[in-house]
Design an enzyme around this catalytic site. Structure first.
Site, PDB file in Angstrom:
ATOM      1  N   HIS A  12     -25.035  -1.320 -16.482  1.00  0.00           N
ATOM      2  CA  HIS A  12     -25.241   0.020 -15.904  1.00  0.00           C
ATOM      3  C   HIS A  12     -24.208   0.315 -14.805  1.00  0.00           C
ATOM      4  CE1 HIS A  12     -28.488  -2.098 -13.204  1.00  0.00           C
ATOM      5  NE2 HIS A  12     -27.311  -2.121 -12.589  1.00  0.00           N
ATOM      6  N   HIS A  59     -30.742   0.685  -6.179  1.00  0.00           N
ATOM      7  CA  HIS A  59     -29.680   0.269  -5.261  1.00  0.00           C
ATOM      8  C   HIS A  59     -29.841   0.999  -3.923  1.00  0.00           C
ATOM      9  CE1 HIS A  59     -28.115  -0.641  -9.291  1.00  0.00           C
ATOM     10  NE2 HIS A  59     -27.368  -1.568  -8.721  1.00  0.00           N
ATOM     11  N   HIS A 193     -20.863 -10.585 -12.984  1.00  0.00           N
ATOM     12  CA  HIS A 193     -20.063  -9.893 -11.983  1.00  0.00           C
ATOM     13  C   HIS A 193     -20.485 -10.301 -10.585  1.00  0.00           C
ATOM     14  CE1 HIS A 193     -23.574  -7.248 -12.399  1.00  0.00           C
ATOM     15  NE2 HIS A 193     -23.171  -6.460 -11.416  1.00  0.00           N
ATOM     16  N   GLU A 240     -29.019  -9.785 -12.354  1.00  0.00           N
ATOM     17  CA  GLU A 240     -29.595  -8.606 -13.008  1.00  0.00           C
ATOM     18  C   GLU A 240     -30.015  -8.887 -14.447  1.00  0.00           C
ATOM     19  OE1 GLU A 240     -27.129  -5.097 -10.593  1.00  0.00           O
ATOM     20  OE2 GLU A 240     -26.581  -5.594 -12.652  1.00  0.00           O
TER      21      GLU A 240
END
Length: 281
Positions: A12, A59, A193, A240
């Site tokens: 995402h 977030h 990441h 995630e």
């Protein structure tokens, strides 16, 4: 009866949404990323789901350090688009499905999951970018969405096994809803990441590929992978990926892989995407 007919997982990445919103989807850098979702967009047009249970992480748009739910379900009629510092994304408001959402919330809580029920909140890129990837620049999203937010930002996040068990409980809840609905479950986030520190920009393609393989062939191993393995192999934001296990758990023990896509880099992360069908569907 309502039924889960497919599970979809996807990254995402906020820069993907920015590229689409700013007319850069056809740029040489971004075109391969968006082309990787052509199959899924055709799949969605053919499948025509009524509702998507969309698993994502906030977030600091709806929640911050004052309030950190491990699992939160959106039961409202609609959810606005969050301003993440540069204005809300120019995408449609997200329409909820309160009847099914409240039914799922009740079922999960009676199934001994401590859910936080949210009736008003704004949703950020983690929810809207997957919708854009699947449905393009729509004037109105063609599905109702039940947001399911998971804390993977502040330690401790839920374990992979807890996420899997939540997926199983969601499947039981959907199956007990007395309305003919075509339901999909999406898991978002990842893949490898890291956005800060000495390892910023980390991408681990072999590990990501193995994760995609095991999602169908050996999901039991993923259920019990400790947090430290995600951090070591996939970077600090790679955690995630536990959200994908909520989707996977909702499909049952066996699932068929219909499509996958993997691409590096997009921004400074790996893009991962997979479409699965539960064997019983």
């Amino acid at each position: 009866m309502a039924r889960i007919t497919a599970g979809i997982a996807t990254s995402h990445i906020p820069a993907v949404g920015a590229a689409l919103d700013n007319g850069r989807a056809g740029d040489s850098y971004w075109a391969p990323v968006f082309a990787g979702y052509d199959w899924a967009r055709e799949f969605e047009r053919a499948e025509r789901p009524d509702v998507v249970i969309l698993v994502y992480n906030d977030h600091a748009s709806a929640f911050d350090m004052k309030f950190i739910p491990t699992f939160a379900i959106g039961c409202g009629e609609a959810f606005g688009i969050a301003d993440e510092g540069w204005g809300p994304r120019p995408v449609p408001e997200v329409e909820g499905h309160p009847d099914l959402a409240w039914h799922i919330a009740q079922s999960l809580i009676l199934d001994e999951f401590d859910m936080t029920i949210i009736n008003e909140m704004e949703v950020d890129h983690a929810l809207t970018v997957p919708l854009s990837l699947m449905f393009g620049q729509a004037e109105r999203w063609p599905v109702k969405v039940i947001p399911l937010a998971v804390n993977v930002v502040t330690y401790p996040p839920p374990s992979g096994n807890r996420c899997w068990l939540l997926g199983e409980a969601i499947a039981r809840a959907v199956a007990s809803f007395d309305e003919d609905l075509n339901v999909q479950v999406w898991g978002t986030g990842g893949m490898s990441h890291q956005l800060q520190g000495p390892r910023a920009g980390l991408i681990n393609k072999p590990w990501d590929t193995a994760f995609l393989d095991r999602l169908t062939a050996d999901p039991g191993a993923l259920r019990h992978m400790p947090h430290i393995d995600y951090l070591r192999e996939a970077g600090s934001e790679g955690i995630e990926l536990v959200m994908w296990l909520i989707m996977r758990g909702a499909l049952g023990a066996q699932a068929q892989e219909l499509h996958r896509f993997y691409h590096v880099p997009a921004s400074n992360t790996a893009v991962g995407h997979i479409v699965l069908r539960p064997d019983a569907a």
